[in-house]
Design a protein around this motif. Sequence first.
Motif, PDB file in Angstrom:
ATOM      1  N   GLU A 175       0.825  -1.206   0.000  1.00 18.80           N
ATOM      2  CA  GLU A 175       0.000   0.000   0.000  1.00 18.80           C
ATOM      3  C   GLU A 175       0.861   1.259   0.000  1.00 18.80           C
ATOM      4  O   GLU A 175       0.539   2.237  -0.691  1.00 18.80           O
ATOM      5  CB  GLU A 175      -0.946  -0.019   1.196  1.00 18.80           C
ATOM      6  N   ALA A 176       1.950   1.235   0.773  1.00 16.73           N
ATOM      7  CA  ALA A 176       2.846   2.385   0.790  1.00 16.73           C
ATOM      8  C   ALA A 176       3.505   2.567  -0.577  1.00 16.73           C
ATOM      9  O   ALA A 176       3.595   3.687  -1.104  1.00 16.73           O
ATOM     10  CB  ALA A 176       3.906   2.211   1.870  1.00 16.73           C
ATOM     11  N   ALA A 177       3.969   1.475  -1.166  1.00 16.07           N
ATOM     12  CA  ALA A 177       4.593   1.547  -2.483  1.00 16.07           C
ATOM     13  C   ALA A 177       3.591   2.004  -3.526  1.00 16.07           C
ATOM     14  O   ALA A 177       3.929   2.789  -4.425  1.00 16.07           O
ATOM     15  CB  ALA A 177       5.167   0.185  -2.865  1.00 16.07           C
TER      16      ALA A 177
ATOM     17  N   ILE B 254       9.053   4.734   0.445  1.00 16.31           N
ATOM     18  CA  ILE B 254       8.141   3.618   0.703  1.00 16.31           C
ATOM     19  C   ILE B 254       8.221   3.200   2.166  1.00 16.31           C
ATOM     20  O   ILE B 254       7.211   2.986   2.835  1.00 16.31           O
ATOM     21  CB  ILE B 254       8.462   2.436  -0.225  1.00 16.31           C
ATOM     22  N   LEU B 255       9.443   3.098   2.673  1.00 17.49           N
ATOM     23  CA  LEU B 255       9.632   2.731   4.081  1.00 17.49           C
ATOM     24  C   LEU B 255       9.044   3.782   5.015  1.00 17.49           C
ATOM     25  O   LEU B 255       8.417   3.451   6.024  1.00 17.49           O
ATOM     26  CB  LEU B 255      11.125   2.544   4.374  1.00 17.49           C
ATOM     27  N   ALA B 256       9.250   5.048   4.684  1.00 22.34           N
ATOM     28  CA  ALA B 256       8.726   6.120   5.533  1.00 22.34           C
ATOM     29  C   ALA B 256       7.204   6.054   5.613  1.00 22.34           C
ATOM     30  O   ALA B 256       6.615   6.260   6.684  1.00 22.34           O
ATOM     31  CB  ALA B 256       9.175   7.475   4.993  1.00 22.34           C
ATOM     32  N   ARG B 257       6.561   5.760   4.498  1.00 24.27           N
ATOM     33  CA  ARG B 257       5.097   5.685   4.480  1.00 24.27           C
ATOM     34  C   ARG B 257       4.587   4.430   5.182  1.00 24.27           C
ATOM     35  O   ARG B 257       3.518   4.439   5.783  1.00 24.27           O
ATOM     36  CB  ARG B 257       4.579   5.719   3.038  1.00 24.27           C
ATOM     37  N   SER B 258       5.338   3.341   5.073  1.00 29.69           N
ATOM     38  CA  SER B 258       4.884   2.082   5.655  1.00 29.69           C
ATOM     39  C   SER B 258       5.120   2.017   7.158  1.00 29.69           C
ATOM     40  O   SER B 258       4.425   1.294   7.883  1.00 29.69           O
ATOM     41  CB  SER B 258       5.589   0.900   4.990  1.00 29.69           C
TER      42      SER B 258
END
Length: 224
Positions: free
Chosen positions: A16-18, A35-39
Motif C-alpha cells: 500500500e505504501a509503495a 516507501i519505508l517512511a510511508r509504511s
Amino acid sequence: MAKQERGARSRQAILEAAAEVFDLRGYDAASTNEILARSGLTRGALYHHFASKEAIATALLDAHSGALSAPERSTRLQSVIDLTFAFAVQLQHDPVLRAGVRLAVEKTSFPIPVNTPYEQSTATVRELLGEAQRRGEILPGLDLDDATSVIIGAFTGLQVMSQVYTNREDLPGRIGVMWRFLLPGMAAPGLIGSLRVTPPPADVVAADRAQAEARVEVANGSSD
C-alpha cells in the motif's frame, strides 16, 4: 498463525505504501526510502518480503488480476458491463490497483512481465464475449477480438481522461456513456433495452462482495 498474520500485514503495508508512492511519482522517481517512511516498517522488513523495488512493482501488477473477477449476471454482456463499473470504482478507492494501472501505462525502466494487465483484461473480456456469443447475445458476424480491443482501449483512455480532469470522480459516468455508444454495435436485437448501463445498485454490489469474499475463503481453505 499470529506470526503469519503479522507477516501478511507487513507485506500489505509495504504494498500500500509503495502503491501510493508509485501512483504519486511513477516507478522511476519512487524510492525505497519513501516507501519505508510511508509504511512505518524497517528496511529489514521490506527486504524480508521483497528483494527489490522491481519485486514490489511486480506484486502490485499481480493485484490487477484480482480485480478482474466478473460478477454473475443473467446475461454475459451485463457481466462485462458490470465488470467495467466494478473496476472503475476500485480504481477510485484502491491505491494498489491504481499503481498497477500506472505501471502498465507508463514507459519506465520497469520491465513489464509477459502477462501484462492489458493481456489479463483482454483475456477476461474476450472470454465473457465468447460466452455471450454462444448464448446469442451478440450481433451475428461481430469480430470478438476487435470488440475486446475497443472495450479495453476505450476504458483505458477514459480512465486516463477521468484521472486528469476529476481524479477519477466521474469515471463511472464516463463508462456509462461508453457503453451507450458501444452496445448498439454489439448487442443482439432486443437485448439492449434489458441491459443496465449505470453502476449496479447497492444491494447488488453487496451481494457481489459477499460472493467474492466467499470465493477467497474457499481458496484459502483449499490452500491450507
